[in-house]
Design an enzyme around this catalytic site. Structure first.
Site, short mmCIF file in Angstrom:
data_model
loop_
_atom_site.label_atom_id
_atom_site.label_comp_id
_atom_site.label_asym_id
_atom_site.label_seq_id
_atom_site.Cartn_x
_atom_site.Cartn_y
_atom_site.Cartn_z
N SER A 96 -6.20 -17.92 17.29
CA SER A 96 -7.32 -17.98 16.37
C SER A 96 -7.20 -16.87 15.32
O SER A 96 -6.19 -16.75 14.65
CB SER A 96 -8.63 -17.88 17.18
OG SER A 96 -9.75 -18.09 16.37
N MET A 97 -8.22 -16.03 15.18
CA MET A 97 -8.20 -14.97 14.17
C MET A 97 -7.03 -14.02 14.38
O MET A 97 -6.44 -13.51 13.42
CB MET A 97 -9.53 -14.20 14.21
CG MET A 97 -9.72 -13.24 13.05
SD MET A 97 -9.82 -14.08 11.46
CE MET A 97 -8.70 -13.09 10.47
#
Length: 377
Positions: A96-97
């Site tokens: 993800s991030m």
């Protein structure tokens, strides 16, 4: 957690790690979920390192499942404004991030060989609580500003356009092992243990011992990683013993992060070895793989090595809209785990393919014969 490896005042430290991945006074290790608190600590540390030396590169090691997009974006924006280049070393997972941080930095983008990168698409899945308490997975559309914020730096580094990337990630999350990430230009290089390196003979006593008991937790594994690195910086020529006492559980990605670090350290000629000792009635789950990575592996005469089928080590996801995305990650982990077990034994990946569906259960004697241990004590 954000750990800094700053030497004690007045003490000169010679790092045993290759200069391309680590500098003692210029390295941060960011692990766990990215939050506002983590972002504040990381940014403060980055600015301090820039103030101390505005030229020398900074190294950001990452083992993270991702987290808050705004918090991660603040870290990314701070990195873009720094005068020193920032190199990233992903170990275990960057999802993800965290994947955008690992692949969009200003310097070389590296990863250990068992690392998995996961990118959210232009649509991503989010769990919400339904009206009668059930968990539902729904697709949420990222705003145009968020898309540009996330994808523009990755587009510059990968040589692709924002449109190409959002098209690639349009409908589902994408999982890449380290080698695949390099092929897609999301990483620059996979860091692997040096082959054929002759280790020095360290002292007969370990510099210190790290005892691992009970269920392996994410925070515990990340703490062990920092302890190993700190120990090698303070006493690089001494061995470190990891003592497993009835240890079980653990997430695959975190276990593989520690596995990769152990194998990397044990291939370096300028530092001590990481030894492993298995005690108690049994060693279960991912801890078996970590134990098998040791340079010298001792097992108690009554200790058993037990791994459940790999399919059961992966969370039992409930079929639903998000199920295909989650199982894509599971398949990547399954192949990786069999390969790593093969590297630590005298068994081929083909001979160990049964691990996907069947339990591995070895007595101390069988562990010795199969190449998972070196000595019975």
């Amino acid at each position: 957690m954000v750990a800094c490896f700053t030497p004690p005042s007045g003490k000169e430290i010679r790092s045993p790690f290759p200069a391309e991945i680590f500098m003692p006074e210029r390295t941060l290790f960011m692990s766990g979920e990215i939050s506002d608190e983590i972002a504040k600590v990381a940014i403060k540390s980055l600015l301090r390192l820039q103030k101390e030396d505005p030229v020398s590169p900074i190294f950001l090691w990452i083992n993270s499942e991702g987290g808050d997009v705004e918090a991660g974006s603040k870290i990314k924006e701070a990195i873009e404004k720094l005068t020193p280049t920032v190199s990233t070393v992903a170990i275990g997972q960057a999802s993800s991030m965290a994947a955008f941080l690992a692949s969009s930095c200003s310097g070389p983008r590296l990863a250990s060989e068992s690392t998995t990168l996961m990118f959210h698409g232009a649509r991503y899945m989010e769990d919400i609580r339904g009206p009668i308490g059930e968990t539902l997975a729904i697709g949420l559309e990222l705003s145009e500003s968020t898309k540009n914020q996330l994808f523009a730096p990755l587009a510059r580094r990968s040589g692709q356009t924002v449109e190409q990337l959002t098209g690639l990630f349009a409908e589902k999350d994408q999982y890449f092992d380290a080698s695949s990430a390099v092929k897609h230009n999301f990483l620059d290089k996979v860091v692997t243990p040096a082959q054929g390196t002759e280790k020095h003979t360290a002292g007969t006593k370990a510099s210190y011992k790290i005892t691992i008991e009970g269920e392996l937790q994410k925070t515990q594994i990340n703490r062990i990683i920092t302890q190993i690195i700190a120990g090698l910086l303070l006493k690089p020529q001494k061995d470190i013993s990891l003592i497993f006492n009835r240890t079980w559980g653990g997430e695959l990605t975190d276990g593989l992060a520690l596995f990769d670090l152990i194998r990397l350290v044990n291939s370096l000629p300028a530092c001590g070895r990481i030894l492993t000792i298995a005690k108690g009635s049994s060693l279960n789950g991912v801890s078996v793989l970590i134990f098998a990575a040791g340079a010298e592996r001792k097992i108690g005469s009554k200790t058993k090595l037990v791994t459940d089928p790999i399919e059961t080590l992966i969370p039992a996801y409930t079929p639903g809209p998000a199920y295909p995305l989650l199982m894509a990650e599971a398949r990547v982990q399954q192949v990786t785990l069999i390969q790593r077990f093969s590297q630590c034994s005298n068994q081929s990946p083909e001979a160990l393919s049964f691990l996907a569906q069947r339990q591995l259960r070895l007595s101390a004697k069988k562990a010795l014969q199969s190449g998972f241990a070196d000595q019975i004590v």
